[in-house]
Design a protein around this motif. Structure first.
Motif, short mmCIF file in Angstrom:
data_model
loop_
_atom_site.label_atom_id
_atom_site.label_comp_id
_atom_site.label_asym_id
_atom_site.label_seq_id
_atom_site.Cartn_x
_atom_site.Cartn_y
_atom_site.Cartn_z
N GLY A 192 9.87 1.25 2.03
CA GLY A 192 9.80 -0.15 2.42
C GLY A 192 10.18 -1.08 1.28
N LEU A 193 9.81 -0.67 0.08
CA LEU A 193 10.11 -1.46 -1.10
C LEU A 193 11.62 -1.53 -1.31
CD1 LEU A 193 8.65 -2.87 -3.46
CD2 LEU A 193 8.79 -0.74 -4.71
N ALA A 194 12.28 -0.39 -1.13
CA ALA A 194 13.73 -0.34 -1.31
C ALA A 194 14.43 -1.13 -0.21
CB ALA A 194 14.20 1.10 -1.34
N ALA A 195 13.86 -1.08 1.01
CA ALA A 195 14.52 -1.71 2.16
C ALA A 195 13.97 -3.10 2.43
CB ALA A 195 14.34 -0.83 3.39
N SER A 196 13.07 -3.60 1.57
CA SER A 196 12.43 -4.91 1.75
C SER A 196 11.77 -5.04 3.12
CB SER A 196 13.43 -6.05 1.55
OG SER A 196 14.02 -5.94 0.30
N ASP A 197 11.19 -3.96 3.58
CA ASP A 197 10.51 -3.99 4.88
C ASP A 197 9.04 -3.69 4.60
OD1 ASP A 197 9.70 -3.77 7.48
OD2 ASP A 197 10.50 -1.74 7.73
N LEU A 198 8.29 -4.73 4.29
CA LEU A 198 6.94 -4.50 3.79
C LEU A 198 5.91 -5.35 4.51
CD1 LEU A 198 7.71 -4.49 -0.01
CD2 LEU A 198 6.82 -2.58 1.28
N PRO A 199 4.64 -4.91 4.50
CA PRO A 199 3.57 -5.75 5.04
C PRO A 199 3.23 -6.84 4.02
CG PRO A 199 2.66 -3.79 4.09
CD PRO A 199 4.15 -3.66 3.94
N ASP A 200 2.19 -7.62 4.30
CA ASP A 200 1.79 -8.68 3.37
C ASP A 200 0.58 -8.26 2.54
OD1 ASP A 200 3.59 -10.88 4.45
OD2 ASP A 200 2.60 -10.15 6.25
N ILE A 201 -0.21 -7.36 3.14
CA ILE A 201 -1.39 -6.87 2.44
C ILE A 201 -1.42 -5.35 2.59
CG2 ILE A 201 -3.90 -7.07 2.22
CD1 ILE A 201 -3.55 -9.57 4.15
N VAL A 202 -1.76 -4.66 1.53
CA VAL A 202 -1.85 -3.20 1.60
C VAL A 202 -3.21 -2.76 1.11
CG1 VAL A 202 -0.81 -1.04 0.89
CG2 VAL A 202 0.59 -3.06 1.00
N VAL A 203 -3.87 -1.93 1.92
CA VAL A 203 -5.08 -1.29 1.43
C VAL A 203 -4.61 -0.10 0.62
CG1 VAL A 203 -7.12 0.02 2.08
CG2 VAL A 203 -6.50 -2.01 3.37
N ILE A 204 -4.86 -0.14 -0.69
CA ILE A 204 -4.28 0.90 -1.54
C ILE A 204 -5.35 1.60 -2.36
CG2 ILE A 204 -3.74 -0.78 -3.38
CD1 ILE A 204 -1.02 1.42 -2.87
N ASP A 205 -5.18 2.92 -2.50
CA ASP A 205 -6.09 3.74 -3.27
C ASP A 205 -6.11 3.18 -4.70
OD1 ASP A 205 -7.80 5.78 -3.71
OD2 ASP A 205 -6.30 7.37 -3.75
N ASN A 206 -7.31 3.01 -5.29
CA ASN A 206 -7.35 2.27 -6.56
C ASN A 206 -6.48 2.86 -7.68
OD1 ASN A 206 -9.23 3.55 -8.67
ND2 ASN A 206 -10.43 3.73 -6.81
N PRO A 207 -6.38 4.22 -7.83
CA PRO A 207 -5.53 4.70 -8.93
C PRO A 207 -4.03 4.47 -8.69
CG PRO A 207 -6.36 6.53 -7.65
CD PRO A 207 -7.07 5.32 -7.17
N ASP A 208 -3.63 4.22 -7.46
CA ASP A 208 -2.21 3.98 -7.17
C ASP A 208 -1.81 2.52 -7.39
OD1 ASP A 208 -1.62 6.56 -6.49
OD2 ASP A 208 -2.13 6.29 -4.38
N THR A 209 -2.81 1.66 -7.54
CA THR A 209 -2.51 0.24 -7.63
C THR A 209 -1.56 -0.07 -8.79
OG1 THR A 209 -4.74 -0.12 -6.81
CG2 THR A 209 -3.56 -2.05 -7.60
N ALA A 210 -1.84 0.52 -9.95
CA ALA A 210 -1.03 0.23 -11.13
C ALA A 210 0.42 0.66 -10.92
CB ALA A 210 -1.61 0.92 -12.36
N ALA A 211 0.61 1.85 -10.31
CA ALA A 211 1.97 2.35 -10.10
C ALA A 211 2.76 1.38 -9.23
CB ALA A 211 1.93 3.73 -9.47
N TYR A 212 2.14 0.92 -8.14
CA TYR A 212 2.87 0.03 -7.24
C TYR A 212 3.05 -1.36 -7.85
CZ TYR A 212 3.30 3.43 -3.63
OH TYR A 212 3.66 4.55 -2.95
N ALA A 213 2.09 -1.77 -8.68
CA ALA A 213 2.27 -3.04 -9.38
C ALA A 213 3.49 -2.93 -10.30
CB ALA A 213 1.02 -3.38 -10.17
N ALA A 214 3.59 -1.79 -11.00
CA ALA A 214 4.72 -1.58 -11.90
C ALA A 214 6.05 -1.55 -11.13
CB ALA A 214 4.55 -0.28 -12.68
N MET A 215 6.01 -1.04 -9.90
CA MET A 215 7.23 -0.98 -9.09
C MET A 215 7.63 -2.36 -8.59
SD MET A 215 7.13 2.26 -6.58
CE MET A 215 6.03 3.58 -6.96
#
Lengths: 316, 432
Positions: B107-130
């Motif tokens: 979705g990130l590559a295709a710009s097809d994303l929601p507005d809010i994501v419930v995300i596992d806490n250890p994955d938050t940093a990775a997606y923030a970096a992305m």
């Protein structure tokens, strides 16, 4: 097309050759126009992803720069990393072992079933239909079923103990038994596919050949080896190649039943590429792993075409 | 003969199929009901939308919690928010956990994303970096409630000093024990590793194994391994030493003793809970989200909860999710929604129903958690539950940790060698 070219080449008469060549050129243009839509489709939906994936594998794209920032060109470094790390090689070996074992087993059992059901006995048709079910089931369901059956206290261990066939085996968490479990599961899935293709092949063999063989005094084994197998050859070729491709790109079954474990003992090329891209976010490494897989499958495809052509030439 | 053989094969196939047929049906059932409630509630809100013709802002929320019950609880949050803010409508969308990360990356590559994501806490940093999440530092700084959060969950929402998410709810791990089995064997709940080893051995008999954990080669395995690692005095980026080796070695010893099944490397935490509920294991390591599950699966089971036994110190690891604010058109509304969810009254109800431990100190002080015998353990744990990372390459670090665990449990290579190998991999990832 190629077959025509060869027959053309064999035509001794020069005059004839010129006329045919002219005709062929006209036909060729029409031919190209006709394949154009398919060609465009292929370029867009098959060609583009392949090329883009290749491009991706030469860059260094990871969590930090996937959507913003510079994506540096690193040449073949990703491929070098993968081969140095060793899991890619493990996964290639695993996939090869898995594919070879599955194809051999599926083929033998599938052929046995095809021969069995080619005899007309009561319920033959219906039973053949039933066997198709394992092919129709989604791989995910099959994977969960096998995971359940082969778990430590699952039905397989239970049966083995009850029937005194051996001691308790930790099927899914010991490297070799885990691979065996996957092979059994996939063989179960693939048998009907093999059976149907071979049954179709069997029906194309005329009955009277067998009759005349019987008159000549051939026994059942001789008829099978000298008649059935050679006449099934085209079916067997396409079966082996399709089977290879289907088996080689196995994914859901492994992902669900073992998740490539224990410790990469059942890691396949497809699951490894997936893991790199979507679990570890090493997108470029994932692309590189997928490309290695593509090259192998491409070579098998070329080999198949070559075999088919050789076959057609020798029979024409 | 042939007919008989064919019949036998058929019987085998059919019995094989019965099992899967039913599981298939169950799956369909739950998704069907989930989508039904979705469409019916959507229809209801649609009709109200027609009456007030004002234009509504529509947001999407992605989450991975399975089952209709949990869907309804998330839906209650979004509906509750719309009741207060009639101009904003938030649609919750369930995406299976197995597909979740892939969908986000694609979705990130295709710009097809929601507005809010419930995300596992250890994955938050990775997606923030992305670049998935928006920098909401300023908005959060202006929020008076921000000081109420426990430091663990709060730090998991920050990368390089910038805020990208708000904690949704937390949990951590503790030791569950079957009271009857322990009293029958004449043992008390273990508090140290040595006690655990002898207790687990004493409990292992008659088809029951002493302890069960979830140790698959993925994030779940890392999550369950970290309390042991931290307790021994090691850290996620310092596993190569004697402490790390001790943690790996201790769990492998439990397998060697027969006090823990080798199958643990294929068990999820839900599997562990089922083993415990059916009385096949006497003790397990699990989290508070299993309490409602245990009540349904084994209503008569008497069990106690204690801290994970310690080597040097009691340790726990932080689980739970964050509400990641996706970098898009609706950042303001999304942040507002997250703050609504974390407002004390809303959070209290939600966390109770969800088996969550609230990430806010003031809510956690509520008698529901503070005075409950079982939940108190998790409350105590919150004080020293450490977050995983946070690091953008946490998934890779986690992979190195869990792979070493599985290798050691399988007995391939010594604990020392595997710990050293993990350390080498982690050093490379961290660029040391």
């Amino acid at each position: 097309m190629c077959v025509h070219a060869i027959t053309l080449h064999r035509t001794p008469n020069a005059m004839n050759r010129v006329v045919k060549a002219l005709l062929r050129r006209h036909q060729t243009i029409t031919g190209y126009v006709l394949v154009l839509p398919a060609l465009i489709y292929m370029l867009f939906f098959v060609g583009y992803p392949i090329i883009d994936n290749f491009r991706l594998s030469l860059l260094d794209v990871n969590v930090m720069n996937v959507s913003h920032g510079e994506q540096p060109y690193v040449g073949l470094q990703n491929y070098r990393d993968l081969f140095e790390e060793g899991i890619l090689v493990t996964s290639i070996v695993n996939t090869m072992i898995y594919t070879a074992a599955c194809i051999v087993l599926q083929f033998i059992i599938g052929l046995a079933f095809a021969l069995l059901f080619s005899k007309s006995f009561r319920f033959a048709q219906r039973l053949r239909g039933f066997i198709m079910i394992s092919w129709l089931l989604p791989a995910t369901i099959t994977a969960m079923m096998y995971k359940f059956m082969f778990s430590g206290d699952g039905v397989v261990n239970e049966l083995m103990t009850q029937l005194h066939l051996g001691s308790h085996v930790d099927w899914l968490v010991t490297p070799v038994p885990a691979m065996i479990t996957l092979i059994i599961a996939n063989t179960w899935i693939g048998i009907p596919f093999n059976m149907i293709l071979l049954t179709t092949g069997l029906t194309t063999i005329p009955k009277d050949i067998y009759e005349s063989a019987s008159i000549d005094g051939a026994n059942a084994l001789q008829k099978f080896v000298r008649l059935t197998l050679p006449l099934l050859k085209p079916a067997i070729y396409s079966l082996l190649v399709l089977g290879f491709i289907y088996t080689f790109k196995v994914f859901e079954l492994v992902l669900i039943a073992t998740h490539g474990g224990p410790v990469n003992a059942t890691q396949m090329m497809s699951t490894y590429a997936y893991k790199l891209s979507f679990e570890l976010f090493k997108f470029s490494h994932g692309a590189a792993a997928a490309n290695v897989m593509f090259v192998i499958l491409f070579m098998v495809g070329v080999l198949y075409l070559w075999m088919v052509r050789r076959e057609e030439v020798s029979s024409s | 003969m042939r007919k008989m053989a064919a019949g036998l094969i058929m019987a085998a196939l059919v019995t094989g199929l019965v099992g899967c047929g039913s599981s298939d049906k169950n799956d369909n059932g739950s998704t069907e009901t989930a989508s039904k409630t979705d469409s019916s509630t959507a229809a209801a809100t649609d009709s109200t939308a027609k009456t007030d013709t004002a234009e509504k802002t529509k947001l999407t929320l992605w989450f991975y919690f399975e089952g209709k019950e949990r869907f309804d609880k998330i839906k209650a949050l979004t509906d509750g928010y719309t009741a207060q803010n009639p101009n904003v409508e938030i649609e919750p969308v369930f995406i299976p956990f197995a597909d979740f990360k892939k969908k986000l990356s694609v979705g990130l590559a295709a710009s097809d994303l929601p507005d809010i994501v419930v995300i596992d806490n250890p994955d938050t940093a990775a997606y923030a970096a992305m670049g998935l999440f928006a920098d909401i530092t300023d908005k959060v700084n202006a929020w008076p409630d921000k000081d109420q959060f426990f430091p663990g969950p709060w730090s998991s929402t920050i990368l390089d000093g910038k805020q990208y998410a708000i904690p949704l709810g937390s949990n951590n791990l503790a030791l569950f024990y079957n009271e009857k089995m322990l009293s029958d064997a004449g043992v008390t709940p273990p508090t140290t590793w040595d006690e655990l080893r002898t207790t687990a051995k004493a409990l292992t008999k008659d088809g029951v194994t002493g302890l069960g954990i979830a140790a698959p080669g993925n994030e779940e395995g890392t999550f369950q391994f970290l309390p042991w690692l931290l307790s021994a005095g090691a850290a996620f980026d310092q596993v190569g030493g004697a402490e790390g080796a001790k943690a790996y070695g201790f769990l492998a010893d439990l397998v060697k003793d027969g006090s823990m099944s080798k199958d643990v490397i294929n068990w999820t935490q839900a599997d562990v809970m089922k083993q415990f509920a059916s009385g096949k294991i006497a003790m397990m390591i699990n989290g508070p989200w299993q309490l409602p599950e245990l009540a349904t699966n084994a209503p008569d089971l008497k069990y106690g909860i204690a801290l994970v036994p310690k080597d040097k110190q009691f340790s726990s690891v932080l689980g739970g999710e964050n509400l990641g604010i996706v970098n898009g058109k609706h950042v303001d509304e999304a942040v507002d929604f997250a703050m609504y969810v974390e407002s004390p009254e809303v959070l209290k109800n939600f966390a109770q129903g969800f088996g969550y431990f609230p990430a806010r100190k003031d809510v956690a002080a509520d008698p529901y958690w503070a005075d409950n015998e079982q939940l108190k353990v998790f409350a105590d744990n919150m004080n020293y539950a450490q977050p995983r990372g946070p690091h953008p390459k946490w998934p890779e670090i986690s992979n190195a940790l869990s792979e070493a665990l599985d290798k050691t449990l399988l007995g391939s290579g010594s604990a020392e060698d595997n710990a050293k190998e993990a350390q080498a991999k982690i050093d490379k990832i961290l660029g040391k």
